[in-house]
Design a protein around this motif. Structure first.
Motif, PDB file in Angstrom:
ATOM      1  N   ALA A   1      50.686 -10.060  -5.749  1.00 19.14           N
ATOM      2  CA  ALA A   1      51.728  -9.584  -4.826  1.00 19.14           C
ATOM      3  C   ALA A   1      52.315 -10.760  -4.055  1.00 19.14           C
ATOM      4  CB  ALA A   1      51.138  -8.565  -3.853  1.00 19.14           C
TER       5      ALA A   1
ATOM      6  N   ASN B   1      52.574  -7.512   5.215  1.00 18.65           N
ATOM      7  CA  ASN B   1      52.923  -6.182   5.717  1.00 18.65           C
ATOM      8  C   ASN B   1      51.772  -5.193   5.499  1.00 18.65           C
ATOM      9  OD1 ASN B   1      55.483  -6.902   6.619  1.00 18.65           O
ATOM     10  ND2 ASN B   1      56.411  -6.505   4.619  1.00 18.65           N
ATOM     11  N   HIS B   2      51.145  -5.260   4.342  1.00 24.18           N
ATOM     12  CA  HIS B   2      50.017  -4.370   4.058  1.00 24.18           C
ATOM     13  C   HIS B   2      48.817  -4.709   4.947  1.00 24.18           C
ATOM     14  CE1 HIS B   2      51.650  -2.030   0.774  1.00 24.18           C
ATOM     15  NE2 HIS B   2      52.073  -3.140   0.186  1.00 24.18           N
TER      16      HIS B   2
ATOM     17  N   ASN C   1      54.829  -9.319   1.246  1.00 22.76           N
ATOM     18  CA  ASN C   1      54.380  -7.956   0.979  1.00 22.76           C
ATOM     19  C   ASN C   1      52.929  -7.773   1.431  1.00 22.76           C
ATOM     20  OD1 ASN C   1      54.408  -5.316   0.024  1.00 22.76           O
ATOM     21  ND2 ASN C   1      54.034  -5.917  -2.091  1.00 22.76           N
TER      22      ASN C   1
END
Length: 99
Positions: A39, A46-47, A43
């Motif tokens: 990933a 954010n997770h 991203n």
């Protein structure tokens, strides 16, 4: 201690669950998580924020990196909630509400 619905929503995302599984083995920084998941760093950040906000992950600064680790107590609370659900389902086996 009961997990709120937001925690379950956070864990419903497949990438977040993968992150949780990876963090169950060792503390990792985003560089490691990028390599493990493929990933993008933004991203993943954010997770990881969602996992932190849900109380599932702790952070530890280490130089210019931040290491993430799983909070065992938070996972144990989720496991206890699932165990309670399983016990309730066992206890109610064969019981039906009449129509």
């Amino acid at each position: 201690m009961s997990a709120d619905d937001d925690v379950w929503k956070v864990l419903a995302d497949p990438l977040r669950m993968r992150i949780v599984r990876l963090l169950s083995r060792e503390a990792l920084c985003t560089t490691h998580l990028v390599a493990e998941t493929g990933a993008r760093q933004t991203n993943l950040s954010n997770h990881l924020k969602a996992l932190r906000d849900a109380g599932l992950v702790d952070t530890e600064p280490c130089g210019r990196f931040t290491y993430y680790s799983l909070r065992p107590a938070a996972i144990e609370a989720l496991a206890a909630e699932l165990a309670d659900l399983a016990a309730a389902a066992r206890d109610s086996a064969g019981r039906k509400r009449s129509c």
